[in-house]
Motif scaffolding. Sequence first.
Motif, PDB file in Angstrom:
ATOM      1  N   HIS A   2       0.858  -1.186   0.000  1.00 51.65           N
ATOM      2  CA  HIS A   2       0.000   0.000   0.000  1.00 51.65           C
ATOM      3  C   HIS A   2       0.891   1.231   0.000  1.00 51.65           C
ATOM      4  CE1 HIS A   2      -4.237   1.399   0.773  1.00 51.65           C
ATOM      5  NE2 HIS A   2      -3.552   2.538   0.776  1.00 51.65           N
ATOM      6  N   LEU A   3       0.623   2.138  -0.923  1.00 51.74           N
ATOM      7  CA  LEU A   3       1.380   3.380  -1.048  1.00 51.74           C
ATOM      8  C   LEU A   3       0.489   4.542  -0.647  1.00 51.74           C
ATOM      9  CD1 LEU A   3       3.899   4.987  -2.058  1.00 51.74           C
ATOM     10  CD2 LEU A   3       2.795   5.013  -4.314  1.00 51.74           C
ATOM     11  N   TYR A   4       0.954   5.325   0.314  1.00 54.90           N
ATOM     12  CA  TYR A   4       0.264   6.542   0.726  1.00 54.90           C
ATOM     13  C   TYR A   4       0.980   7.732   0.077  1.00 54.90           C
ATOM     14  CZ  TYR A   4      -1.904   3.600   4.294  1.00 54.90           C
ATOM     15  OH  TYR A   4      -2.606   2.612   4.939  1.00 54.90           O
ATOM     16  N   ILE A   5       0.218   8.541  -0.622  1.00 55.81           N
ATOM     17  CA  ILE A   5       0.782   9.693  -1.317  1.00 55.81           C
ATOM     18  C   ILE A   5      -0.087  10.915  -1.041  1.00 55.81           C
ATOM     19  CG2 ILE A   5       1.853   8.322  -3.154  1.00 55.81           C
ATOM     20  CD1 ILE A   5      -0.522   9.049  -4.960  1.00 55.81           C
ATOM     21  N   LYS A  43      -2.823  11.792  11.056  1.00 60.04           N
ATOM     22  CA  LYS A  43      -3.272  10.572  11.723  1.00 60.04           C
ATOM     23  C   LYS A  43      -2.412   9.383  11.315  1.00 60.04           C
ATOM     24  CE  LYS A  43      -8.080  11.959  12.430  1.00 60.04           C
ATOM     25  NZ  LYS A  43      -9.508  11.724  12.068  1.00 60.04           N
ATOM     26  N   LEU A  44      -1.993   9.350  10.042  1.00 55.75           N
ATOM     27  CA  LEU A  44      -1.111   8.267   9.593  1.00 55.75           C
ATOM     28  C   LEU A  44       0.218   8.337  10.338  1.00 55.75           C
ATOM     29  CD1 LEU A  44      -0.833   5.956   7.374  1.00 55.75           C
ATOM     30  CD2 LEU A  44       0.488   7.654   6.093  1.00 55.75           C
ATOM     31  N   ALA A  52       4.792  13.116   9.692  1.00 58.54           N
ATOM     32  CA  ALA A  52       3.562  13.257   8.901  1.00 58.54           C
ATOM     33  C   ALA A  52       3.919  13.800   7.527  1.00 58.54           C
ATOM     34  CB  ALA A  52       2.580  14.183   9.610  1.00 58.54           C
ATOM     35  N   LYS A  53       4.569  12.948   6.748  1.00 64.35           N
ATOM     36  CA  LYS A  53       5.005  13.301   5.404  1.00 64.35           C
ATOM     37  C   LYS A  53       4.727  12.128   4.473  1.00 64.35           C
ATOM     38  CE  LYS A  53       8.808  16.259   7.005  1.00 64.35           C
ATOM     39  NZ  LYS A  53      10.283  16.501   6.952  1.00 64.35           N
ATOM     40  N   VAL A  54       4.605  12.437   3.191  1.00 61.37           N
ATOM     41  CA  VAL A  54       4.452  11.393   2.187  1.00 61.37           C
ATOM     42  C   VAL A  54       5.703  11.394   1.314  1.00 61.37           C
ATOM     43  CG1 VAL A  54       1.946  11.361   2.086  1.00 61.37           C
ATOM     44  CG2 VAL A  54       3.196  13.059   0.749  1.00 61.37           C
ATOM     45  N   ILE A  63       6.908  -0.645   7.510  1.00 56.82           N
ATOM     46  CA  ILE A  63       6.574   0.735   7.180  1.00 56.82           C
ATOM     47  C   ILE A  63       7.848   1.423   6.697  1.00 56.82           C
ATOM     48  CG2 ILE A  63       5.662   2.921   8.022  1.00 56.82           C
ATOM     49  CD1 ILE A  63       3.627   0.646   8.002  1.00 56.82           C
ATOM     50  N   ILE A  64       7.776   2.006   5.519  1.00 57.94           N
ATOM     51  CA  ILE A  64       8.928   2.698   4.935  1.00 57.94           C
ATOM     52  C   ILE A  64       8.489   4.130   4.653  1.00 57.94           C
ATOM     53  CG2 ILE A  64      10.724   2.583   3.156  1.00 57.94           C
ATOM     54  CD1 ILE A  64       9.564  -0.302   2.589  1.00 57.94           C
ATOM     55  N   TRP A  65       9.228   5.118   5.196  1.00 59.88           N
ATOM     56  CA  TRP A  65       8.757   6.501   5.106  1.00 59.88           C
ATOM     57  C   TRP A  65       9.767   7.444   4.448  1.00 59.88           C
ATOM     58  CZ3 TRP A  65      10.132   4.102   9.677  1.00 59.88           C
ATOM     59  CH2 TRP A  65      11.194   4.657  10.397  1.00 59.88           C
ATOM     60  N   ASP A  66      10.689   6.919   3.710  1.00 63.61           N
ATOM     61  CA  ASP A  66      11.613   7.745   2.936  1.00 63.61           C
ATOM     62  C   ASP A  66      11.614   7.247   1.502  1.00 63.61           C
ATOM     63  OD1 ASP A  66      14.198   9.640   2.937  1.00 63.61           O
ATOM     64  OD2 ASP A  66      14.623   7.850   1.773  1.00 63.61           O
TER      65      ASP A  66
END
Length: 218
Positions: A2-5, A43-44, A52-54, A63-66
């Motif tokens: 799942h990709l959050y953008i 919230k994510l 709180a960045k995409v 979870i990967i956030w970079d």
Amino acid sequence: MHLYIAYKNYSSWSLRPWIALKVAGIDFDETVLPFYHSDALEKLGERYQIPAKVPVIEDQGLIIWDSLAMLEYLHEQYPEKKLWPDDLALRTLARSAAAEMHSSFSALRSQHPMNCRRQIKLQPSPEVQVELQRLAAIWAHFERANKPVGDFLCGHFTIVDAMYAPVMWRAVGYGLEISPSFEKWTQAMLALPSMQEWLAAAQAEESKWRIAQYDEVG
């Protein structure tokens, strides 16, 4: 996966993993978090205890956030997709260029925000002109490299193309001139069906989400 953008029209960081996933043919679900218009991104971040960045990728409990970390993860999980070139010298060049994009070009980012829907001619500042010259130098490195035939920086589409995809939109959107080889690469990027899919979605967002500070640049 799942990709959050965020907004496809404005979010340069979101474009990078999205276009890599699409061109590689890797299945994923996506959620757009319009952070100027809702608190869903906050919230994510709270849920996963991350900034709180995409973009954010959720996959197999990870979870990967970079963005660069995401692209490296995709390379490791899908080696058959050849998201980095096999040749060591070319891969080293591509990785160096991708990392430079990740950490540099602050004037270009701030003065020419990505806006896929808008095209104007904007004279670059002296600081941006220096960065445009640096882009031309990077493209010259790839022109001189021993690489397979193809329209992308390493011949076929790789992570380094994904990392510079938002620069392509900045050049197109503000009429920035870089080099003939950059222009050739731009045409190849625009011709990607996935890039046209991104553009269509960005245009469709106009009826829902507009951000004045980006739409009024210039």
